[in-house]
Design a protein around this motif. Structure first.
Motif, PDB file in Angstrom:
ATOM      1  N   GLU A  68       1.624 -15.128  -8.494  1.00  0.00           N
ATOM      2  CA  GLU A  68       1.023 -16.327  -7.925  1.00  0.00           C
ATOM      3  C   GLU A  68      -0.121 -15.970  -6.984  1.00  0.00           C
ATOM      4  N   ARG A  69       0.071 -14.880  -6.267  1.00  0.00           N
ATOM      5  CA  ARG A  69      -0.929 -14.500  -5.263  1.00  0.00           C
ATOM      6  C   ARG A  69      -1.896 -13.422  -5.754  1.00  0.00           C
ATOM      7  N   CYS A  70      -1.534 -12.708  -6.802  1.00  0.00           N
ATOM      8  CA  CYS A  70      -2.336 -11.533  -7.190  1.00  0.00           C
ATOM      9  C   CYS A  70      -3.115 -11.708  -8.489  1.00  0.00           C
ATOM     10  N   GLN A  71      -2.754 -12.712  -9.253  1.00  0.00           N
ATOM     11  CA  GLN A  71      -3.392 -12.935 -10.554  1.00  0.00           C
ATOM     12  C   GLN A  71      -4.909 -12.884 -10.455  1.00  0.00           C
ATOM     13  N   PHE A 108      -0.394  -2.519 -12.242  1.00  0.00           N
ATOM     14  CA  PHE A 108      -1.297  -3.591 -11.827  1.00  0.00           C
ATOM     15  C   PHE A 108      -1.291  -4.727 -12.855  1.00  0.00           C
ATOM     16  N   ALA A 109      -1.274  -4.352 -14.127  1.00  0.00           N
ATOM     17  CA  ALA A 109      -1.272  -5.381 -15.169  1.00  0.00           C
ATOM     18  C   ALA A 109      -0.012  -6.248 -15.053  1.00  0.00           C
ATOM     19  N   GLU A 110       1.112  -5.625 -14.711  1.00  0.00           N
ATOM     20  CA  GLU A 110       2.349  -6.396 -14.569  1.00  0.00           C
ATOM     21  C   GLU A 110       2.253  -7.411 -13.429  1.00  0.00           C
ATOM     22  N   MET A 111       1.341  -7.163 -12.488  1.00  0.00           N
ATOM     23  CA  MET A 111       1.146  -8.107 -11.382  1.00  0.00           C
ATOM     24  C   MET A 111       0.052  -9.114 -11.692  1.00  0.00           C
ATOM     25  N   GLY A 112      -0.540  -9.006 -12.877  1.00  0.00           N
ATOM     26  CA  GLY A 112      -1.630  -9.914 -13.237  1.00  0.00           C
ATOM     27  C   GLY A 112      -2.986  -9.431 -12.758  1.00  0.00           C
ATOM     28  N   MET A 113      -3.048  -8.186 -12.277  1.00  0.00           N
ATOM     29  CA  MET A 113      -4.326  -7.671 -11.764  1.00  0.00           C
ATOM     30  C   MET A 113      -5.076  -6.885 -12.833  1.00  0.00           C
ATOM     31  N   LYS A 114      -6.388  -6.820 -12.668  1.00  0.00           N
ATOM     32  CA  LYS A 114      -7.234  -6.157 -13.664  1.00  0.00           C
ATOM     33  C   LYS A 114      -7.799  -4.857 -13.124  1.00  0.00           C
ATOM     34  N   THR A 115      -7.802  -3.829 -13.951  1.00  0.00           N
ATOM     35  CA  THR A 115      -8.440  -2.578 -13.545  1.00  0.00           C
ATOM     36  C   THR A 115      -9.858  -2.577 -14.102  1.00  0.00           C
ATOM     37  N   VAL A 116     -10.850  -2.649 -13.207  1.00  0.00           N
ATOM     38  CA  VAL A 116     -12.236  -2.751 -13.664  1.00  0.00           C
ATOM     39  C   VAL A 116     -12.907  -1.389 -13.834  1.00  0.00           C
ATOM     40  N   ALA A 117     -12.370  -0.374 -13.155  1.00  0.00           N
ATOM     41  CA  ALA A 117     -12.915   0.979 -13.317  1.00  0.00           C
ATOM     42  C   ALA A 117     -11.827   1.987 -13.010  1.00  0.00           C
ATOM     43  N   ALA A 118     -11.835   3.083 -13.752  1.00  0.00           N
ATOM     44  CA  ALA A 118     -10.824   4.116 -13.513  1.00  0.00           C
ATOM     45  C   ALA A 118     -11.328   5.454 -14.030  1.00  0.00           C
ATOM     46  N   GLU A 131       4.227  -3.997  -2.124  1.00  0.00           N
ATOM     47  CA  GLU A 131       3.261  -3.291  -1.286  1.00  0.00           C
ATOM     48  C   GLU A 131       1.829  -3.745  -1.602  1.00  0.00           C
ATOM     49  N   ILE A 132       1.504  -3.823  -2.874  1.00  0.00           N
ATOM     50  CA  ILE A 132       0.139  -4.199  -3.267  1.00  0.00           C
ATOM     51  C   ILE A 132      -0.130  -5.669  -2.948  1.00  0.00           C
ATOM     52  N   ASP A 133       0.855  -6.492  -3.173  1.00  0.00           N
ATOM     53  CA  ASP A 133       0.737  -7.914  -2.835  1.00  0.00           C
ATOM     54  C   ASP A 133       0.359  -8.060  -1.356  1.00  0.00           C
ATOM     55  N   ARG A 134       1.080  -7.329  -0.521  1.00  0.00           N
ATOM     56  CA  ARG A 134       0.829  -7.366   0.922  1.00  0.00           C
ATOM     57  C   ARG A 134      -0.611  -6.903   1.226  1.00  0.00           C
ATOM     58  N   MET A 135      -1.028  -5.834   0.544  1.00  0.00           N
ATOM     59  CA  MET A 135      -2.357  -5.274   0.835  1.00  0.00           C
ATOM     60  C   MET A 135      -3.499  -6.168   0.365  1.00  0.00           C
ATOM     61  N   VAL A 136      -3.395  -6.709  -0.846  1.00  0.00           N
ATOM     62  CA  VAL A 136      -4.553  -7.461  -1.358  1.00  0.00           C
ATOM     63  C   VAL A 136      -4.593  -8.884  -0.816  1.00  0.00           C
ATOM     64  N   ASN A 137      -3.513  -9.302  -0.175  1.00  0.00           N
ATOM     65  CA  ASN A 137      -3.530 -10.667   0.344  1.00  0.00           C
ATOM     66  C   ASN A 137      -3.609 -10.755   1.869  1.00  0.00           C
TER      67      ASN A 137
END
Ligand code: CFM
Length: 538
Positions: free
Chosen positions: A338-341, A361-371, A508-514
């Motif tokens: 809900e918060r990370c998509q 990240f994909a499982e959280m709905g986030m996109k990897t734009v560069a790696a 952890e990532i949810d906390r960081m990106v929000n």
């Protein structure tokens, strides 16, 4: 607006002199598949351009720090000036747990021969011998490993001859590594050197048979932040016996007996694929690539192991464990999505995590734009199918390639040719790795051995919600107002492997990106007036 990756690439290259730009152009690739589905070719495992600030480490780091360091009861001695030993002491968060309080655990010690001018001029073998004797007197270990730092190769100390003598004299296993920091182009050379010596001196030295039914080794799992503990627990609950882990939470005896396993499950392909290959050639143990990072990857890996052993009871237990774990995983995924998509991430780390963590990240709905990898090879990007076409350059040729034949008495193919064909027909890839790029989004940027200048430009252009790298990059990223997650040591967090680890990571990532914290922090030069007033007042 979404940046155009081709324009970004051009912009990065524009800053370089012609020759550098030409070389970098082959290392910066837009992930666009050809009509036949193949990913583009990337240049990797080549020297860093002099003058560029790289993320890379050295061969000593790859050998002592990465592959051998996590084994708790091999006593490690760094042969060299004290700095290399001191700065490689306990910085990787590879955890270990002894069975009982009386068991050996040398990980908290930092042993070095502390080479001085005298050894550099007249040779250091005498001091190395004395160090081994002293260490033996104090600890009485089962094995001692000697790691060469740069000057050892330069002055020509023969650590292998010293190891041979001391092995005879002390009656324990003593072996050395020619892992001088300058070998190869990155720590990847050190992995290979470590693999060779482990295989030559330790693997297969204890033939005690193992009675268990489903026996595997985990290769390339180093127990950073407790990851291996999570995996050990999962395997145990499934009824799968872990003979040895290379090398998180491992012991010398596990390696010695590891050829009794019936399957090698490879987590980090880059650092340990050599051992997997050699064990198959010598002992007949097949290997499969697994990935215990991400809930989906964990479930798939467990299923593949069960499929390999082809046993109904095992399959049922694996399914049971997966379903027990997935309820909580899915609940947390739903919550954080809900918060990370739609938020964006960049991952520039190591030789396998830049791939594995994209799935989390994909499982959280986030996109990897560069790696990209620091020191991956082409097979880690494009898949092992490209191996026959990889050019072996002078830097790689300097690293010994062990010639391995089937063991005369101990080679035992674990599966018949028919069974192997059947497994592959059922969708299981034996000794295969697809690499990172086929799993990345179309149009994502793939950059090998990212330079610091490029890091800063990427942050500026893409403004990702999170950038994943290591301690050397962390503060520059944060100063740019962007969250940085260390994917080498997890910033004191973790574990992130398995189902429990996935939940930790989502939170952890949810906390960081929000969090909005970085938007409140302003650099002095952004508020010029206040800054000048303060300067005058003081
Ligand atoms: Fe393998 Fe590693 Fe990695 Fe690696 Fe490493 Fe590491 Fe890494 Mo740091 S063995 S390639 S040399 S997964 S230490 S545990 S995090 S760079 S991506």
């Amino acid at each position: 607006m979404k940046p155009n990756p081709h324009t970004v690439k051009e912009e990065l290259l524009r800053a370089y002199p012609k020759k550098t730009a030409r070389k970098r152009a082959e290392q910066i690739v837009v992930n666009e598949r050809r009509e036949d589905g193949a990913v583009p070719q990337i240049k990797a495992n080549v020297r860093t351009t002099p003058g560029a600030i790289t993320q890379r480490g050295c061969a000593y780091a790859g050998c002592k720090g990465v592959v051998i360091g996590p084994t708790r009861d091999i006593l490690s001695i760094t042969h060299g000036p004290i700095g290399c030993g001191f700065y490689s002491w306990l910085t990787r968060r590879n955890q270990t747990r002894t069975e009982g309080p009386e068991d050996a655990n040398y990980m908290t010690y930092c042993l070095s021969t502390d080479m001085q001018d005298e050894q550099i001029v007249f040779g250091g073998e005498k001091k190395l011998r004395a160090a081994i004797e002293e260490a033996y007197r104090i600890f009485h270990p089962k094995a001692i490993a000697i790691f060469s730092t740069c000057p050892v190769g330069l002055i020509g100390d023969d650590v292998h001859a010293v190891a041979r003598d001391m092995k005879e004299q002390l009656g324990i296993n003593v072996f050395g590594f020619s892992c001088e920091g300058y070998k190869g182009v990155s720590q990847s050379a050190g992995h290979h050197i470590a693999n060779n010596q482990l295989f030559r001196h330790v693997v297969g030295t204890n033939d005690t048979p193992r009675p268990e039914k489903f026996k595997i080794n985990m290769l390339g799992e180093y127990n950073i932040g407790g990851d291996a503990f999570v995996i050990e627990d999962l395997l145990e609950r499934c009824g799968i016996t872990l003979v040895a882990t290379f090398s998180g939470n491992s012991t010398y005896d596990q390696f010695a007996n590891s050829h009794m396993a019936d399957l090698n499950a490879v987590m980090c392909h880059r650092s340990i694929n050599y051992v997997a290959e050699m064990m198959e050639k010598k002992f007949g143990i097949p290997w499969i690539k697994v990935n215990f990072v991400g809930a989906e990857g964990t479930a798939k890996s467990l299923r593949h192991i069960a499929q390999y052993f082809n046993d109904d009871e095992l399959t049922a237990r694996v399914e049971q464990v997966i379903s027990e774990e997935m309820t909580e995983v899915l609940k947390t995924q739903f919550e954080v999505r809900e918060r990370c998509q739609g938020k964006t991430a960049m991952l520039f780390v190591g030789g396998s995590r830049a791939h594995h963590y994209q799935t989390l990240f994909a499982e959280m709905g986030m996109k990897t734009v560069a790696a990209g990898y620091e020191f991956g090879h082409r097979d880690d990007y494009e898949g092992r199918r490209v191996l026959p076409t990889v050019k072996v350059d002078a830097d790689s040729r300097n690293i010994e390639e062990l010639h391995v034949d089937a063991d005369e008495t101990r080679y035992r193919p674990r599966k018949g040719p028919g069974e192997l064909v059947q497994l592959e027909a059922a969708g299981m890839e034996l000794r295969g790795y697809q690499g990172m790029m086929p799993e990345m989004e179309e149009g994502a940027l793939v950059i090998d051995d990212l330079y610091q200048f490029e890091t800063e430009r990427l942050l500026d252009i893409y403004k990702p919600d999170i950038f994943c790298a290591g301690i050397k990059e962390k503060y520059a990223v944060q100063k740019a107002g962007i969250q940085c997650k260390q994917l080498h040591n997890y910033d004191y967090g973790g574990p992130y492997a398995g189902f429990k680890g996935a939940i930790n990571f989502y939170r952890e990532i949810d906390r960081m990106v929000n969090t909005r914290i970085l938007s409140y922090a302003r650099a002095p030069w952004e508020t010029k007036e206040e800054f000048e007033e303060e300067a005058i007042a003081s």
